[in-house]
Enzyme design. Sequence first.
Site, short mmCIF file in Angstrom:
data_model
loop_
_atom_site.label_atom_id
_atom_site.label_comp_id
_atom_site.label_asym_id
_atom_site.label_seq_id
_atom_site.Cartn_x
_atom_site.Cartn_y
_atom_site.Cartn_z
N ARG A 280 7.84 7.83 6.54
CA ARG A 280 8.63 8.66 5.63
C ARG A 280 10.10 8.60 5.96
O ARG A 280 10.96 8.71 5.08
CB ARG A 280 8.22 10.14 5.76
CG ARG A 280 6.96 10.51 5.07
CD ARG A 280 6.84 12.03 5.02
NE ARG A 280 5.46 12.45 4.93
CZ ARG A 280 4.74 12.44 3.82
NH1 ARG A 280 5.28 12.05 2.68
NH2 ARG A 280 3.49 12.83 3.82
N PHE B 96 2.16 -0.80 -3.05
CA PHE B 96 2.22 0.43 -2.27
C PHE B 96 3.50 0.38 -1.44
O PHE B 96 3.73 -0.58 -0.71
CB PHE B 96 0.99 0.57 -1.37
CG PHE B 96 0.93 1.91 -0.71
CD1 PHE B 96 0.45 3.02 -1.39
CD2 PHE B 96 1.39 2.07 0.59
CE1 PHE B 96 0.43 4.27 -0.79
CE2 PHE B 96 1.37 3.32 1.20
CZ PHE B 96 0.88 4.42 0.52
N VAL B 97 4.32 1.41 -1.57
CA VAL B 97 5.64 1.38 -0.93
C VAL B 97 5.81 2.58 0.01
O VAL B 97 5.14 3.60 -0.17
CB VAL B 97 6.76 1.37 -2.01
CG1 VAL B 97 6.71 0.08 -2.82
CG2 VAL B 97 6.65 2.58 -2.95
N LYS C 21 5.12 16.34 0.34
CA LYS C 21 6.23 16.12 1.24
C LYS C 21 7.17 15.03 0.73
O LYS C 21 8.31 14.92 1.15
CB LYS C 21 5.71 15.70 2.62
CG LYS C 21 4.83 16.71 3.29
CD LYS C 21 4.32 16.11 4.61
CE LYS C 21 3.16 16.91 5.12
NZ LYS C 21 2.50 16.20 6.24
N GLY C 22 6.69 14.19 -0.16
CA GLY C 22 7.41 12.98 -0.52
C GLY C 22 8.81 13.19 -1.05
O GLY C 22 9.70 12.39 -0.79
N LYS D 136 6.53 3.76 -10.93
CA LYS D 136 5.63 2.59 -10.96
C LYS D 136 4.85 2.71 -12.26
O LYS D 136 3.82 3.38 -12.31
CB LYS D 136 4.67 2.61 -9.76
CG LYS D 136 5.35 2.37 -8.42
CD LYS D 136 4.38 1.89 -7.34
CE LYS D 136 3.35 2.94 -6.99
NZ LYS D 136 2.56 2.58 -5.78
N GLU E 8 10.12 14.65 -8.26
CA GLU E 8 9.06 13.90 -7.58
C GLU E 8 9.64 12.65 -6.94
O GLU E 8 10.62 12.10 -7.42
CB GLU E 8 8.00 13.48 -8.62
CG GLU E 8 6.71 14.28 -8.57
CD GLU E 8 5.81 13.90 -7.41
OE1 GLU E 8 6.31 13.67 -6.30
OE2 GLU E 8 4.59 13.84 -7.61
N ASP E 9 8.97 12.20 -5.90
CA ASP E 9 9.39 10.95 -5.24
C ASP E 9 9.02 9.75 -6.10
O ASP E 9 9.85 8.90 -6.42
CB ASP E 9 8.77 10.84 -3.84
CG ASP E 9 7.27 11.14 -3.83
OD1 ASP E 9 6.68 11.41 -4.90
OD2 ASP E 9 6.66 11.09 -2.74
N ASP F 259 5.05 7.97 2.47
CA ASP F 259 4.36 7.64 3.71
C ASP F 259 3.16 6.74 3.51
O ASP F 259 2.65 6.58 2.40
CB ASP F 259 3.85 8.93 4.37
CG ASP F 259 2.65 9.52 3.62
OD1 ASP F 259 2.74 9.70 2.39
OD2 ASP F 259 1.60 9.75 4.25
#
Length: 188
Positions: A173, A160-161, A46-47, A139, A107-108, A167
Amino acid sequence: MTTVYAEAVDRVLFTAEEIASAIDSLAARIARDYAGQPLLVLGVLKGALYVAADLVRAISRLPGGPAIELDFLVVSSYGVSTRSSGEVRLLKDTSANASGKNVLIVEDIVDNGLTLQYLRSLLNGRSPATLRTCVLFDKPYNRRVDVPIDYVGLVAPDAFVVGYGLDYGESYRNLPFLAQLRPTVFSK
Ligand code: IMP
């Protein structure tokens, strides 16, 4: 920030404006590289929901860019965790035919690289004419595999973002910016 998220967000890493500007830069490069050629954009849900949607519209605003076919596939996420399990699962495949096409995976974020490596190998097996990858947030600190990324939007810190599609346990999100959460959020 006056929303219900104000208490959870520690700091904003990239504002909505900075993200929009990074997407415009990615769109300009992609439009130039695929000028006059068709392009199949595969967003990874979903990202990558917002980045794929915003990217293809930014490309369409540029003269001479590619004609775009947009589709999505769904891979497993972290669950309620900030660590990848290292195991990638395809929850829903694309229905688009990649054979003979210019394919761009969108991709996110890339962290250890296993998700992108899995997707590259899945799609390479379908005989695309070309296969490239586009990632909004990189990252680069904990790579477990050396996966090629052709287009990188922004380099995120080693944290972690959340936000802009990313999410934590299916929340956050919808934040329009990229943020780090307060440590108390993870201890709940
Ligand atoms: P990788 O396989 O470790 O490269 O991670 C790729 C996937 O993990 C991304 O598509 C995201 O869904 C998720 N992910 C990685 N880092 C983060 C993060 O900082 N926040 C939220 N999700 C993340």
